[in-house]
Design a protein around this motif. Sequence first.
Motif, PDB file in Angstrom:
ATOM      1  N   ARG A  50      -6.587   5.703   2.060  1.00  0.00           N
ATOM      2  CA  ARG A  50      -6.221   7.090   2.335  1.00  0.00           C
ATOM      3  C   ARG A  50      -5.636   7.836   1.138  1.00  0.00           C
ATOM      4  O   ARG A  50      -5.661   9.069   1.114  1.00  0.00           O
ATOM      5  CB  ARG A  50      -5.224   7.161   3.498  1.00  0.00           C
ATOM      6  N   PHE A  51      -5.131   7.103   0.146  1.00  0.00           N
ATOM      7  CA  PHE A  51      -4.426   7.789  -0.930  1.00  0.00           C
ATOM      8  C   PHE A  51      -4.983   7.386  -2.287  1.00  0.00           C
ATOM      9  O   PHE A  51      -5.983   6.680  -2.385  1.00  0.00           O
ATOM     10  CB  PHE A  51      -2.916   7.503  -0.834  1.00  0.00           C
ATOM     11  N   SER A  52      -4.305   7.817  -3.334  1.00  0.00           N
ATOM     12  CA  SER A  52      -4.788   7.614  -4.698  1.00  0.00           C
ATOM     13  C   SER A  52      -4.596   6.164  -5.147  1.00  0.00           C
ATOM     14  O   SER A  52      -3.924   5.360  -4.492  1.00  0.00           O
ATOM     15  CB  SER A  52      -4.050   8.555  -5.656  1.00  0.00           C
ATOM     16  N   ARG A  53      -5.173   5.874  -6.319  1.00  0.00           N
ATOM     17  CA  ARG A  53      -5.035   4.529  -6.867  1.00  0.00           C
ATOM     18  C   ARG A  53      -3.577   4.222  -7.192  1.00  0.00           C
ATOM     19  O   ARG A  53      -3.104   3.104  -6.979  1.00  0.00           O
ATOM     20  CB  ARG A  53      -5.888   4.394  -8.123  1.00  0.00           C
ATOM     21  N   GLY A  54      -2.852   5.194  -7.708  1.00  0.00           N
ATOM     22  CA  GLY A  54      -1.443   4.977  -8.013  1.00  0.00           C
ATOM     23  C   GLY A  54      -0.651   4.603  -6.772  1.00  0.00           C
ATOM     24  O   GLY A  54       0.188   3.691  -6.809  1.00  0.00           O
ATOM     25  N   ALA A  55      -0.900   5.286  -5.651  1.00  0.00           N
ATOM     26  CA  ALA A  55      -0.207   4.954  -4.411  1.00  0.00           C
ATOM     27  C   ALA A  55      -0.597   3.565  -3.932  1.00  0.00           C
ATOM     28  O   ALA A  55       0.243   2.815  -3.408  1.00  0.00           O
ATOM     29  CB  ALA A  55      -0.535   5.993  -3.340  1.00  0.00           C
ATOM     30  N   ALA A  56      -1.885   3.197  -4.104  1.00  0.00           N
ATOM     31  CA  ALA A  56      -2.326   1.867  -3.688  1.00  0.00           C
ATOM     32  C   ALA A  56      -1.654   0.776  -4.508  1.00  0.00           C
ATOM     33  O   ALA A  56      -1.221  -0.255  -3.973  1.00  0.00           O
ATOM     34  CB  ALA A  56      -3.847   1.774  -3.811  1.00  0.00           C
ATOM     35  N   ILE A  57      -1.560   0.986  -5.827  1.00  0.00           N
ATOM     36  CA  ILE A  57      -0.896  -0.014  -6.673  1.00  0.00           C
ATOM     37  C   ILE A  57       0.585  -0.124  -6.318  1.00  0.00           C
ATOM     38  O   ILE A  57       1.142  -1.229  -6.212  1.00  0.00           O
ATOM     39  CB  ILE A  57      -1.077   0.347  -8.156  1.00  0.00           C
ATOM     40  N   LEU A  58       1.232   1.022  -6.106  1.00  0.00           N
ATOM     41  CA  LEU A  58       2.640   0.993  -5.718  1.00  0.00           C
ATOM     42  C   LEU A  58       2.805   0.266  -4.391  1.00  0.00           C
ATOM     43  O   LEU A  58       3.750  -0.539  -4.217  1.00  0.00           O
ATOM     44  CB  LEU A  58       3.185   2.414  -5.597  1.00  0.00           C
ATOM     45  N   SER A  59       1.889   0.501  -3.467  1.00  0.00           N
ATOM     46  CA  SER A  59       1.960  -0.179  -2.170  1.00  0.00           C
ATOM     47  C   SER A  59       1.859  -1.688  -2.328  1.00  0.00           C
ATOM     48  O   SER A  59       2.627  -2.450  -1.713  1.00  0.00           O
ATOM     49  CB  SER A  59       0.856   0.336  -1.252  1.00  0.00           C
ATOM     50  N   SER A  60       0.909  -2.133  -3.163  1.00  0.00           N
ATOM     51  CA  SER A  60       0.753  -3.579  -3.350  1.00  0.00           C
ATOM     52  C   SER A  60       1.979  -4.189  -4.025  1.00  0.00           C
ATOM     53  O   SER A  60       2.436  -5.277  -3.650  1.00  0.00           O
ATOM     54  CB  SER A  60      -0.506  -3.862  -4.180  1.00  0.00           C
ATOM     55  N   VAL A  61       2.560  -3.482  -5.007  1.00  0.00           N
ATOM     56  CA  VAL A  61       3.754  -4.003  -5.697  1.00  0.00           C
ATOM     57  C   VAL A  61       4.933  -4.089  -4.739  1.00  0.00           C
ATOM     58  O   VAL A  61       5.653  -5.109  -4.678  1.00  0.00           O
ATOM     59  CB  VAL A  61       4.090  -3.118  -6.915  1.00  0.00           C
ATOM     60  N   LEU A  62       5.153  -3.027  -3.968  1.00  0.00           N
ATOM     61  CA  LEU A  62       6.272  -3.023  -3.029  1.00  0.00           C
ATOM     62  C   LEU A  62       6.087  -4.069  -1.931  1.00  0.00           C
ATOM     63  O   LEU A  62       7.045  -4.743  -1.529  1.00  0.00           O
ATOM     64  CB  LEU A  62       6.428  -1.627  -2.405  1.00  0.00           C
ATOM     65  N   CYS A  63       4.848  -4.197  -1.433  1.00  0.00           N
ATOM     66  CA  CYS A  63       4.607  -5.181  -0.376  1.00  0.00           C
ATOM     67  C   CYS A  63       4.781  -6.602  -0.896  1.00  0.00           C
ATOM     68  O   CYS A  63       5.351  -7.475  -0.211  1.00  0.00           O
ATOM     69  CB  CYS A  63       3.198  -4.991   0.205  1.00  0.00           C
ATOM     70  N   VAL A  64       4.294  -6.849  -2.108  1.00  0.00           N
ATOM     71  CA  VAL A  64       4.478  -8.172  -2.707  1.00  0.00           C
ATOM     72  C   VAL A  64       5.962  -8.465  -2.895  1.00  0.00           C
ATOM     73  O   VAL A  64       6.464  -9.562  -2.574  1.00  0.00           O
ATOM     74  CB  VAL A  64       3.724  -8.258  -4.047  1.00  0.00           C
ATOM     75  N   ALA A  65       6.695  -7.478  -3.422  1.00  0.00           N
ATOM     76  CA  ALA A  65       8.124  -7.673  -3.666  1.00  0.00           C
ATOM     77  C   ALA A  65       8.880  -7.906  -2.358  1.00  0.00           C
ATOM     78  O   ALA A  65       9.733  -8.809  -2.262  1.00  0.00           O
ATOM     79  CB  ALA A  65       8.687  -6.465  -4.408  1.00  0.00           C
ATOM     80  N   ALA A  66       8.574  -7.112  -1.342  1.00  0.00           N
ATOM     81  CA  ALA A  66       9.261  -7.265  -0.062  1.00  0.00           C
ATOM     82  C   ALA A  66       8.921  -8.596   0.591  1.00  0.00           C
ATOM     83  O   ALA A  66       9.798  -9.289   1.139  1.00  0.00           O
ATOM     84  CB  ALA A  66       8.886  -6.110   0.866  1.00  0.00           C
ATOM     85  N   PHE A  67       7.636  -8.968   0.550  1.00  0.00           N
ATOM     86  CA  PHE A  67       7.213 -10.234   1.156  1.00  0.00           C
ATOM     87  C   PHE A  67       7.874 -11.407   0.434  1.00  0.00           C
ATOM     88  O   PHE A  67       8.343 -12.368   1.076  1.00  0.00           O
ATOM     89  CB  PHE A  67       5.691 -10.326   1.092  1.00  0.00           C
ATOM     90  N   ASP A  68       7.908 -11.336  -0.897  1.00  0.00           N
ATOM     91  CA  ASP A  68       8.511 -12.416  -1.677  1.00  0.00           C
ATOM     92  C   ASP A  68      10.013 -12.516  -1.392  1.00  0.00           C
ATOM     93  O   ASP A  68      10.555 -13.611  -1.162  1.00  0.00           O
ATOM     94  CB  ASP A  68       8.260 -12.142  -3.162  1.00  0.00           C
ATOM     95  N   PHE A  69      10.691 -11.390  -1.392  1.00  0.00           N
ATOM     96  CA  PHE A  69      12.139 -11.391  -1.249  1.00  0.00           C
ATOM     97  C   PHE A  69      12.586 -11.798   0.155  1.00  0.00           C
ATOM     98  O   PHE A  69      13.577 -12.526   0.313  1.00  0.00           O
ATOM     99  CB  PHE A  69      12.679  -9.998  -1.586  1.00  0.00           C
ATOM    100  N   MET A  70      11.824 -11.349   1.173  1.00  0.00           N
ATOM    101  CA  MET A  70      12.282 -11.538   2.545  1.00  0.00           C
ATOM    102  C   MET A  70      11.740 -12.802   3.205  1.00  0.00           C
ATOM    103  O   MET A  70      12.409 -13.388   4.076  1.00  0.00           O
ATOM    104  CB  MET A  70      11.886 -10.324   3.386  1.00  0.00           C
ATOM    105  N   PHE A  71      10.542 -13.264   2.770  1.00  0.00           N
ATOM    106  CA  PHE A  71       9.910 -14.320   3.566  1.00  0.00           C
ATOM    107  C   PHE A  71       9.497 -15.555   2.759  1.00  0.00           C
ATOM    108  O   PHE A  71       9.370 -16.641   3.323  1.00  0.00           O
ATOM    109  CB  PHE A  71       8.669 -13.758   4.276  1.00  0.00           C
ATOM    110  N   VAL A  72       9.249 -15.419   1.469  1.00  0.00           N
ATOM    111  CA  VAL A  72       8.779 -16.565   0.687  1.00  0.00           C
ATOM    112  C   VAL A  72       9.979 -17.391   0.237  1.00  0.00           C
ATOM    113  O   VAL A  72      10.931 -16.859  -0.354  1.00  0.00           O
ATOM    114  CB  VAL A  72       7.973 -16.090  -0.536  1.00  0.00           C
TER     115      VAL A  72
END
Length: 358
Positions: A50-72
């Motif tokens: 739905r959004f630009s490449r920059g938003a997609a990259i930010l989404s992947s970085v934030l999701c990776v960071a959140a997943f790593d910090f909270m669950f891994v």
Amino acid sequence: MYMARPWIGYACAAGAALLCTLIGLAMAPRFDIVNIAMVYLLAVVVIALRFSRGAAILSSVLCVAAFDFMFVPPQGAFTVDDVQYLLTFAIMLAVALVISGLMAGGRRQAEARAALALESETERIRSTLLASISHDLRTPLAVMTGASSSLAEGGERLSPQERIALAQSIYGQARDMSEQVAKVLQMTRLETGGIALERDWAALPEIAGSVLARLSERLAHHRLMVDLPADLPLVRVDATLIDQALANLVENAARHTPAGTVVQVRGQHQGNELVVSVEDTGPGLPPGDPDRLFAKFHRGRTEDAIGGAGLGLAICRAIVRLHLGKVWAERIPGGGTAFRFTLPVEEAPRPPVDVEST
């Protein structure tokens, strides 16, 4: 809209990461960590679609960071003990880049197709306009040339009546040409938003009276009937534009119906609308969709040798739509045509009450 406001995409990327974290915390007691990773991956896919490449990259970085910090394991830190989760992180980033790249390419192709279609439509309209104007101006120009040549070369040998007839012919043809050019300019202004409505309270009988008086010469060979009840409500409109819309319909009826036929102007109050009709007992509508008659440069009967740029009905539709009304054509049982348009009826202001001074 999203491309015009890129911050929306970045805000949604941050919100998606937070939402996935909340969902993951709710899933943690019952679901494996891999399933939680799929929730984050889904968020990355949605943002990339739905959004630009920059938003997609930010989404992947934030999701990776959140997943790593909270669950891994170890939780609460950005370290990774199991190498397999590094592959999960890489997949999230790769998915974001691939999908956003595909969507960006698709958007560019769509924009290119839209630009090509717009250019093609503009060229078609330009060609149609030139063909229409050149066709419609050729005859009056020939008449004016012939009449003016006769006056210039042998005016002294002509009788006063002949000179008057030639002058009237030149005037009539020049007036028709001026009207056609004015319609082209008005259509352009209507389409580009160059006309602002100047609304005020007006009475339909007054507008119709002005129109019929102005077109009395063109209606001289028709039987005119007017049905405008005196109790019709006032309408808050741009009277000049509604005058033009009604005049176009009346002129259209007079032009396309034989002499001696009836042209009727009617007004009816129906609910919260005022319905204005111009009806005739002529040959009726041509075959096909009546709505096509309101298209630019369209002529109802191409075989007719009748002038006009084919803009009168298109201008009428544009004016009525500016007033939030509807316009249409319909066949009358037994023969004939009715062109109708509606105007919204609002509550008219009450006249001031005279208060006697004490």
